[in-house]
Write an enzyme that holds these catalytic residues in place. Sequence first.
Site, PDB file in Angstrom:
ATOM      1  N   SER A   1     -37.297  16.482   4.212  1.00  0.00           N
ATOM      2  CA  SER A   1     -37.787  18.019   4.071  1.00  0.00           C
ATOM      3  C   SER A   1     -38.181  18.495   2.854  1.00  0.00           C
ATOM      4  O   SER A   1     -38.901  19.536   2.780  1.00  0.00           O
ATOM      5  CB  SER A   1     -36.530  19.099   4.844  1.00  0.00           C
ATOM      6  OG  SER A   1     -35.505  18.812   3.949  1.00  0.00           O
TER       7      SER A   1
ATOM      8  N   CYS B   1       0.960  -1.231   0.149  1.00  0.00           N
ATOM      9  CA  CYS B   1      -0.048   0.077   0.043  1.00  0.00           C
ATOM     10  C   CYS B   1       0.887   1.179   0.044  1.00  0.00           C
ATOM     11  O   CYS B   1       1.341   1.743  -0.934  1.00  0.00           O
ATOM     12  CB  CYS B   1      -0.958   0.143   1.052  1.00  0.00           C
ATOM     13  SG  CYS B   1      -2.238   0.947   1.070  1.00  0.00           S
TER      14      CYS B   1
END
Length: 725
Positions: free
Chosen positions: A356, A174
């Site tokens: 909402s 990595c």
Amino acid sequence: MRLLKVATCNLNQWAMDFESNMKNIKASIAEAKAAGAVIRLGPELEVTGYGCEDHFLELDTVTHAWECLKELLLGDWTDDILCSIGMPVIKGAERYNCQVLCMNRRIIMIRPKMWLANDGNYRELRWFTAWKQREELEEFQLPIEISEALEQKSVPFGYGYIQFIDTAVAAEVCEELFSPLPPHAELALNGVEVFMNASGSHHQLRKLDIRLNAFMGATHARGGVYMYSNQQGCDGSRLYYDGCACIVVNGNVVAQGSQFSLRDVEVIISQVDLDAVASLRGSISSFQEQASCKVKVSSVAVPCRLTQSFNLKMTLSSPKKIIYHSPQEEIAFGPACWMWDYLRRSGASGFLLPLSGGADSSSVAAIVGCMCQLVVKEIAKGDEQVKADANRIGNYANGQFPTDSKEFAKRIFYTVFMGSENSSEETKRRSKQLADEIGAWHLDVCIDGVVSAVLSLFQTVTGKRPRYKVDGGSNAENLGLQNIQARMRMVLAFMLASLLPWVHSKPGFYLVLGSSNVDEGLRGYLTKYDCSSADINPIGSISKMDLRLFLKWAATNLGYPSLAEIEAAPPTAELEPIRSDYSQLDEVDMGMTYEELSVYGRMRKIFRCGPVSMFKNLCYKWGTKLSPAEVAEKVKYFFKYYSINRHKMTVLTPSYHAESYSPEDNRFDLRQFLYNSKWPYQFKKIDEIVDSLNGDSVAFPEEEANSNKEIGVVAANSGDPSAGL
């Protein structure tokens, strides 16, 4: 020709779930062997899962990893195939992040990680030690239980490579690829032709090209076969590991796995010719010269051949066009896959979202809809694990399973419009329309009675009743009235999530979804313990600007046309009364635009700018439109409210990590939460600079003054207007 078949994979591992992790590892090895591969690469720390965090400090975690490896080696899993297995290993008093290289039921060598990831979300130095002995391999005494079972007492441990009869293979873990002096450069000069990079790399918007460019660059000038493996999915935290396992030959991608997927195991196979590597290296004079005076790297000899000679039945893998997702697709698919993993692994039966009708909550709803679409598509492809999870979550019986995303959404997704006297009919209508398009079970709840009861109690206790600003109230009254509404919505959301399944005779519980964005968190434009407080938040690290672009994309590509109207509406909290001469708007309330907030956020986090550095750099960016004094006021205003509201980040809902300037407090952006919000020293320095300019403005060449290019900084105090973001 030297033909070599290799396999790498994306695995959806879960931290500390050794059983399911082993199931995935075995499945990937079996698939690689069935395809004829002789090398199989798995992700970093695949046995334990990358995200174990402080569980790595427990001896049990390392012990269980060895037990799992023993199980693999006692079976036929490694017969005739080199397997790179990621797991923690304790040597002496140190704990290392290792790749254990195994073949034919033996451990060939253990390769510890030399350069650890320790920035951003990564904190490997908290759990592991970096291996620094590069000169030669050491002997590692295997744990007694392992050595007795395998009849193998010790193995080579350290930095080195495996020399087979016909080629050389090495691991690079990595972060090492991205270090200033990556190991593959030195290993290539030593004759290594195949590099295996085991990774635990998480998703971030617009990040994939950086990763792929590194793979291609590693072999473009040096030659080689570069294999990359990664986790894919939510392994227990805010991060989504975005897979994209790939195989690169001499700078060309010949195989690429998916970046976003619901699958637990994805294996990609390539047939490569190692003579192509030797040919490229032989054609580069500088490579030849440097190889002649290389620093020797230790190796382990294995008297085994991996390659085959010329064979017309074996087709070589050709270069492929790289697949990149747009940022809008990343916003749709990344959080959708992350939420699916969270849902199926938490034991919940669905989601509840306070909807909402605004851009943020509608974005979350659209992502849930996208998740439902992905589930149905994966089941149609024959994924039995996704089908089993969906059947349990959706409570299917009698052989039924999800075949329609809207029908599936109806079973697992509640949306609630919690309106008040301050809500508009437009947002109420848009909320219902979007819920219908997705297929959610939608409720319309009026909270006025609850708010009135709280206010009556307050009046009984204090003898006073607060008024809104438009009705003559003070700022304190106005803010208090808004917060009551917001907090009542949180209470109702959690109550509905826990009891609605009971009401509808469904098993389990529902997870509450939050919908605050990264800019609101940065500015603190949210009520502490309102609907931003939830179980998880898929958009908490995504900017308003990106969300609006996502809504436009999703309106067409996800099939939810109401999103186009929602995107076009001005952002409003609808917590104050609407009057003919007044309508509450987010950007007016905040005193800054969402576009400005994105700029502040990037400068503060990505470029590490304090108030003074930010002011200097913004003088360049905004110098054609604003005077230094005006820039100074904007910068001071931002830092004032950022510091006043910083405490809110300490309790914010766990959010999907997507943005490089996220102010998330858990790990990514660690700062104090009690500030002197007046910033007396820094603001004084800004004022002194403004005074010293005597009204001067930034001088731009005419073409730059008329351009709309991005912010001109590379780091704090750079002051370089030619450096783009």
